[in-house]
Design a protein around this motif. Sequence first.
Motif, PDB file in Angstrom:
ATOM      1  N   LEU A 170       0.846  -1.193   0.000  1.00 15.10           N
ATOM      2  CA  LEU A 170       0.000   0.000   0.000  1.00 15.10           C
ATOM      3  C   LEU A 170       0.876   1.236   0.000  1.00 15.10           C
ATOM      4  O   LEU A 170       1.905   1.270   0.676  1.00 15.10           O
ATOM      5  N   TYR A 171       0.472   2.252  -0.743  1.00 13.23           N
ATOM      6  CA  TYR A 171       1.247   3.494  -0.777  1.00 13.23           C
ATOM      7  C   TYR A 171       0.337   4.665  -1.158  1.00 13.23           C
ATOM      8  O   TYR A 171      -0.852   4.464  -1.445  1.00 13.23           O
ATOM      9  N   ASP A 172       0.917   5.882  -1.165  1.00 11.96           N
ATOM     10  CA  ASP A 172       0.161   7.099  -1.483  1.00 11.96           C
ATOM     11  C   ASP A 172      -1.109   7.233  -0.637  1.00 11.96           C
ATOM     12  O   ASP A 172      -2.188   7.557  -1.149  1.00 11.96           O
ATOM     13  N   MET A 173      -0.971   6.954   0.662  1.00  6.86           N
ATOM     14  CA  MET A 173      -2.136   7.116   1.539  1.00  6.86           C
ATOM     15  C   MET A 173      -2.500   8.596   1.656  1.00  6.86           C
ATOM     16  O   MET A 173      -1.624   9.439   1.757  1.00  6.86           O
ATOM     17  N   GLU A 174      -3.803   8.856   1.669  1.00  8.84           N
ATOM     18  CA  GLU A 174      -4.301  10.232   1.817  1.00  8.84           C
ATOM     19  C   GLU A 174      -5.478  10.259   2.780  1.00  8.84           C
ATOM     20  O   GLU A 174      -6.343   9.393   2.708  1.00  8.84           O
ATOM     21  N   GLY A 175      -5.501  11.291   3.621  1.00  6.62           N
ATOM     22  CA  GLY A 175      -6.638  11.497   4.511  1.00  6.62           C
ATOM     23  C   GLY A 175      -6.696  10.490   5.642  1.00  6.62           C
ATOM     24  O   GLY A 175      -5.865   9.581   5.738  1.00  6.62           O
ATOM     25  N   GLN A 176      -7.659  10.670   6.507  1.00 12.83           N
ATOM     26  CA  GLN A 176      -7.851   9.778   7.654  1.00 12.83           C
ATOM     27  C   GLN A 176      -9.327   9.691   7.977  1.00 12.83           C
ATOM     28  O   GLN A 176     -10.010  10.710   8.021  1.00 12.83           O
ATOM     29  N   ILE A 177      -9.796   8.482   8.185  1.00  9.57           N
ATOM     30  CA  ILE A 177     -11.188   8.302   8.613  1.00  9.57           C
ATOM     31  C   ILE A 177     -11.191   7.381   9.830  1.00  9.57           C
ATOM     32  O   ILE A 177     -10.503   6.354   9.841  1.00  9.57           O
ATOM     33  N   LEU A 178     -11.984   7.767  10.824  1.00 13.25           N
ATOM     34  CA  LEU A 178     -12.139   6.930  12.017  1.00 13.25           C
ATOM     35  C   LEU A 178     -13.434   6.150  11.875  1.00 13.25           C
ATOM     36  O   LEU A 178     -14.497   6.730  11.676  1.00 13.25           O
ATOM     37  N   ASP A 179     -13.336   4.839  11.957  1.00 17.69           N
ATOM     38  CA  ASP A 179     -14.560   4.030  11.891  1.00 17.69           C
ATOM     39  C   ASP A 179     -14.335   2.712  12.638  1.00 17.69           C
ATOM     40  O   ASP A 179     -13.195   2.314  12.882  1.00 17.69           O
ATOM     41  N   TYR A 180     -15.429   2.070  12.956  1.00 16.73           N
ATOM     42  CA  TYR A 180     -15.347   0.810  13.691  1.00 16.73           C
ATOM     43  C   TYR A 180     -14.823  -0.316  12.818  1.00 16.73           C
ATOM     44  O   TYR A 180     -15.134  -0.395  11.628  1.00 16.73           O
ATOM     45  N   GLU A 181     -14.050  -1.195  13.437  1.00 17.02           N
ATOM     46  CA  GLU A 181     -13.580  -2.410  12.769  1.00 17.02           C
ATOM     47  C   GLU A 181     -13.794  -3.591  13.679  1.00 17.02           C
ATOM     48  O   GLU A 181     -13.890  -3.465  14.895  1.00 17.02           O
ATOM     49  N   ALA A 182     -13.829  -4.748  13.042  1.00 15.52           N
ATOM     50  CA  ALA A 182     -13.851  -6.013  13.761  1.00 15.52           C
ATOM     51  C   ALA A 182     -12.945  -6.947  12.977  1.00 15.52           C
ATOM     52  O   ALA A 182     -12.442  -6.578  11.915  1.00 15.52           O
ATOM     53  N   CYS A 183     -12.733  -8.143  13.494  1.00 16.91           N
ATOM     54  CA  CYS A 183     -11.810  -9.070  12.837  1.00 16.91           C
ATOM     55  C   CYS A 183     -12.251 -10.497  13.136  1.00 16.91           C
ATOM     56  O   CYS A 183     -12.628 -10.797  14.264  1.00 16.91           O
ATOM     57  N   PHE A 208      -8.297   4.624  13.010  1.00 19.38           N
ATOM     58  CA  PHE A 208      -8.035   5.564  11.917  1.00 19.38           C
ATOM     59  C   PHE A 208      -7.417   4.817  10.750  1.00 19.38           C
ATOM     60  O   PHE A 208      -6.458   4.073  10.936  1.00 19.38           O
ATOM     61  N   ARG A 209      -7.967   5.028   9.572  1.00 17.39           N
ATOM     62  CA  ARG A 209      -7.374   4.457   8.348  1.00 17.39           C
ATOM     63  C   ARG A 209      -7.387   5.542   7.284  1.00 17.39           C
ATOM     64  O   ARG A 209      -8.217   6.464   7.332  1.00 17.39           O
ATOM     65  N   PRO A 210      -6.498   5.422   6.277  1.00 17.26           N
ATOM     66  CA  PRO A 210      -6.506   6.410   5.196  1.00 17.26           C
ATOM     67  C   PRO A 210      -7.827   6.388   4.434  1.00 17.26           C
ATOM     68  O   PRO A 210      -8.460   5.330   4.299  1.00 17.26           O
ATOM     69  N   GLU A 211      -8.184   7.582   3.931  1.00 16.68           N
ATOM     70  CA  GLU A 211      -9.399   7.730   3.151  1.00 16.68           C
ATOM     71  C   GLU A 211      -9.206   7.065   1.783  1.00 16.68           C
ATOM     72  O   GLU A 211     -10.128   6.507   1.194  1.00 16.68           O
ATOM     73  N   LYS A 212      -7.974   7.122   1.325  1.00 15.82           N
ATOM     74  CA  LYS A 212      -7.654   6.758  -0.041  1.00 15.82           C
ATOM     75  C   LYS A 212      -6.225   6.240  -0.099  1.00 15.82           C
ATOM     76  O   LYS A 212      -5.374   6.732   0.656  1.00 15.82           O
ATOM     77  N   LEU A 213      -5.964   5.283  -0.949  1.00 13.54           N
ATOM     78  CA  LEU A 213      -4.593   4.782  -1.105  1.00 13.54           C
ATOM     79  C   LEU A 213      -4.462   4.063  -2.437  1.00 13.54           C
ATOM     80  O   LEU A 213      -5.450   3.864  -3.148  1.00 13.54           O
ATOM     81  N   ARG A 214      -3.234   3.682  -2.745  1.00  4.17           N
ATOM     82  CA  ARG A 214      -3.007   2.857  -3.930  1.00  4.17           C
ATOM     83  C   ARG A 214      -2.458   1.511  -3.498  1.00  4.17           C
ATOM     84  O   ARG A 214      -1.735   1.408  -2.514  1.00  4.17           O
ATOM     85  N   LEU A 215      -2.850   0.495  -4.240  1.00  5.58           N
ATOM     86  CA  LEU A 215      -2.417  -0.875  -3.975  1.00  5.58           C
ATOM     87  C   LEU A 215      -1.619  -1.377  -5.157  1.00  5.58           C
ATOM     88  O   LEU A 215      -2.016  -1.206  -6.318  1.00  5.58           O
ATOM     89  N   LYS A 216      -0.497  -2.005  -4.834  1.00 10.16           N
ATOM     90  CA  LYS A 216       0.270  -2.724  -5.838  1.00 10.16           C
ATOM     91  C   LYS A 216       0.317  -4.167  -5.337  1.00 10.16           C
ATOM     92  O   LYS A 216       0.595  -4.395  -4.161  1.00 10.16           O
ATOM     93  N   ALA A 217       0.013  -5.119  -6.196  1.00  9.75           N
ATOM     94  CA  ALA A 217       0.008  -6.520  -5.776  1.00  9.75           C
ATOM     95  C   ALA A 217       0.193  -7.390  -7.010  1.00  9.75           C
ATOM     96  O   ALA A 217       0.409  -6.878  -8.109  1.00  9.75           O
ATOM     97  N   GLN A 218       0.094  -8.702  -6.809  1.00  8.35           N
ATOM     98  CA  GLN A 218       0.099  -9.637  -7.927  1.00  8.35           C
ATOM     99  C   GLN A 218      -1.175 -10.461  -7.863  1.00  8.35           C
ATOM    100  O   GLN A 218      -1.779 -10.607  -6.791  1.00  8.35           O
ATOM    101  N   ASP A 219      -1.575 -10.987  -9.018  1.00  8.56           N
ATOM    102  CA  ASP A 219      -2.723 -11.900  -9.009  1.00  8.56           C
ATOM    103  C   ASP A 219      -2.206 -13.331  -8.844  1.00  8.56           C
ATOM    104  O   ASP A 219      -1.013 -13.551  -8.628  1.00  8.56           O
ATOM    105  N   LEU A 220      -3.098 -14.308  -8.957  1.00 11.36           N
ATOM    106  CA  LEU A 220      -2.718 -15.697  -8.686  1.00 11.36           C
ATOM    107  C   LEU A 220      -1.794 -16.284  -9.752  1.00 11.36           C
ATOM    108  O   LEU A 220      -1.238 -17.365  -9.568  1.00 11.36           O
TER     109      LEU A 220
END
Length: 156
Positions: free
Chosen positions: A77-90, A101-113
């Motif tokens: 994950l990179y280029d994070m922007e902003g911050q939003i506070l919201d509930y999470e569970a796991c 708090f998590r970024p409002e917006k970000l970019r993802l770089k990954a690979q597929d299967l």
Amino acid sequence: MALLEIRKDEEAILRKTSKEVKVFDERLKTLAEDMIETMHEAQGVGLAAVQVGRLRRLITVDLYDEMGPKVFVNPELYDMEGQILDYEACLSVTDTQAPVFRPEKLRLKAQDLNGAQIELEAEGLFARVLCHEVDHLNGILFTDKAEDESLMEEDK
Ligand code: NI
């Protein structure tokens, strides 16, 4: 396809760092399929391989929208922007919800299967789930980052 056992709470594996996936084979595809089935069965929006006892940098996400279930291998994950506070569970933390708090917006770089590169932009809930799952790959649980619940009240 098979349901996998979700590791929970104090299980030590949840604190370990997952390793980069280098081999894109049938076993990886089977693991991803089983993780999606397990995530759906548990009604989760995301799952990291470590949560089913595999220390591999692999996550699945499903926001139950038109995009359907997604698999990201070696996500960054990179280029994070902003911050939003919201509930999470796991799925690995029993009976707990807390604001993070998590970024409002970000970019993802990954690979597929198949090992092909993926790049995309995520915001809102999608960005939140990606942050939560990538944290799992580094042994971090959302409760490590949770704010006091009174903060959440002030926001309302
Ligand atoms: Ni989680």
